[in-house]
Write an enzyme that holds these catalytic residues in place. Structure first.
Site, PDB file in Angstrom:
ATOM      1  N   HIS A 425      30.826  10.118  -4.501  1.00 18.93           N
ATOM      2  CA  HIS A 425      30.698  10.737  -3.182  1.00 18.93           C
ATOM      3  C   HIS A 425      31.889  11.648  -2.856  1.00 18.93           C
ATOM      4  CE1 HIS A 425      28.747  11.467   0.437  1.00 18.93           C
ATOM      5  NE2 HIS A 425      28.697  10.269   1.000  1.00 18.93           N
ATOM      6  N   ASP A 429      27.580  15.192  -2.157  1.00 26.45           N
ATOM      7  CA  ASP A 429      27.111  14.693  -0.867  1.00 26.45           C
ATOM      8  C   ASP A 429      25.748  14.032  -1.032  1.00 26.45           C
ATOM      9  OD1 ASP A 429      29.376  15.736   0.329  1.00 26.45           O
ATOM     10  OD2 ASP A 429      28.407  17.678   0.724  1.00 26.45           O
TER      11      ASP A 429
END
Length: 454
Positions: A425, A429
């Site tokens: 992450h 995204d």
């Protein structure tokens, strides 16, 4: 002069000669040869010393030594897992003598010259380093009889002084180990007679023991076995823990209707196998669908460098997770963006075979920009794969199972497969991860679209 004569007590000369040293000097070479013998010994020692230091570094007293070869730039040691030959065996030039297990691959140690193995200087399980001597070979040509039979003749072993050659047939039926005493020793004879006199000590059969244990309420065995982790498994554990501690893990899921892809495979697998010699499976299609999705979502194929730089790639090097007895390996198939489904299938099959045969090289393992883990072949229905650093994503594919699904407002039984994308992450995204998985699902459910894309 007096001190000179007293230092040679072995000389017994008449007194007259002592008064005339000139006559003694003339007869000295005849009377005493001790100085000459000392000089010869010193000369022979010096010659041996010179031979020892002037010989080749890979030869000791006409014996060829076998050394650990260079393994890789970052690997300096390994564990000698097994010897393929024993002392006394004949070995051909370039024939494999031993296998060394490293953190990533297995390295073969081959004989540099044909001959008889004289000595193995390390044992299986020992840690060895690059250029370490592990064996000595006496250069020798293989006898013609051995060449015809295909077997090397071992060096004759020394016979025990009490060995009776007439008992050769008995020894083949009842072999004696090196720790046993020959049959004519009185000690074993007493032990045999003692056993013969005590028939009650006979070991009961396995069925009798098991039945007795059940009747007497004896607990079953709780034996334990401790085995050292292989180097590959230890290294894999370190890297996976490093990945877990470094990346910001997140996983997204979806499911794929595999009806059309399975029909496509069923209708073409026999023709493909006959024409191209390739077994048409699912991995080729999954890899091709992933490549097309990576073109639209390049962050999934990227990596982080030096904690502050993102490296985007215009190529895809696919790491294929393969489970072998020694641990998990991920050989790399490079530039799959330029390959067809059949080329990908063939490349993956070759890498998996090399992994199972222990023939992977460092070039096969280095690099990789994206990983596919297919644990569905083992029956797994669902899971969360772990990222292979420095990559930023891994696609997990699982077992295909018939399940009821809604199709155009109707409930139908379809072959369904769960897919999971674990991503970092820090640079990917959630929107990008979900979109990548949706694109992969779309290509797999409509395999003809993969043929239309460049």
């Amino acid at each position: 002069m007096a001190s000179l004569w007293t230092s040679r007590p072995l000389l017994r000369l008449p007194r007259a000669l002592l008064r005339t040293p000139g006559r003694y000097i003339q007869t000295q070479p005849i009377v005493s040869c001790r100085p000459s013998s000392i000089d010869h010994r010193l000369l022979s020692q010096r010659k041996a010393h010179v031979r020892m230091f002037s010989s080749s570094p890979r030869t000791i007293d006409s014996q060829v030594v076998v050394r650990v070869p260079p393994m890789a730039e970052s690997i300096t040691e390994g564990t000698l897992s097994q010897f393929s030959k024993s002392v006394g065996d004949f070995i051909e030039m370039d024939e494999e003598l031993a296998t060394i297990e490293t953190d990533k691959i297995d390295v073969s140690v081959n004989a540099t010259q044909a001959g008889i193995i004289q000595q193995l200087l390390v044992a299986e399980g020992d840690v060895v380093t690059v250029d370490q001597v592990i064996a000595e070979i006496q250069p020798e040509k293989q006898p013609e009889s051995q060449v015809e039979s295909g077997k090397a003749e071992s060096i004759p072993k020394q016979t025990s002084p009490r060995h009776d050659p007439t008992n050769a047939n008995q020894s083949s039926t009842h072999p004696l180990t090196t720790e046993q005493t020959p049959a004519d020793s009185p000690k074993p004879a007493r032990e045999v007679s003692k056993d013969a006199a005590s028939p009650k000590k006979e070991v009961p059969s396995a069925q009798h023991t098991e039945a007795s244990g059940v009747l007497q309420g004896i607990m079953p065995s709780r034996a334990e076995e401790k085995v050292k982790m292989t180097r590959i498994r230890k290294r894999t554990a370190q890297r996976l823990k490093e990945s877990q501690n470094t990346a910001a893990f997140l996983t997204t899921f979806n499911e794929v209707d595999m009806t059309r892809l399975m029909e496509f495979r069923k209708n073409n697998k026999e023709e493909v196998l006959e024409k191209h010699g390739v077994k048409l499976g699912m991995m080729g299609s999954m890899a091709r669908a992933s490549v097309l999705a990576l073109k639209e979502i390049p962050a999934v194929n990227a990596s982080i460098e030096n904690d502050d730089t993102i490296v985007y790639r215009n190529y895809v090097d696919l790491s294929v997770a393969a489970s072998i007895p020694k641990g998990l390996v991920t050989p790399v198939l490079r530039n799959i963006e330029s390959m067809s489904i059949l080329q990908i299938e063939k490349g993956i099959a070759e890498l998996v075979k090399k992994a199972r045969d222990g023939k992977l090289t460092m070039d096969d393992l280095n690099g990789g920009s994206f990983t596919i883990s297919n644990s569905g072949i083992w029956g797994s229905l669902f899971g969360t794969p772990i990222i292979n650093l420095p990559q930023t994503a891994v696609l997990g594919t699982y077992g295909i199972q018939d399940r009821p699904v809604a199709v155009n407002g109707q409930v139908e039984i379809r072959p369904m497969m769960y897919v999971a994308l674990t991503y970092d992450h820090r640079i990917i995204d959630g929107r990008e991860a979900v979109k990548f998985l949706v694109l992969t699902k779309r290509y797999l459910e409509n395999p003809e679209t993969m043929m239309l894309e460049p």
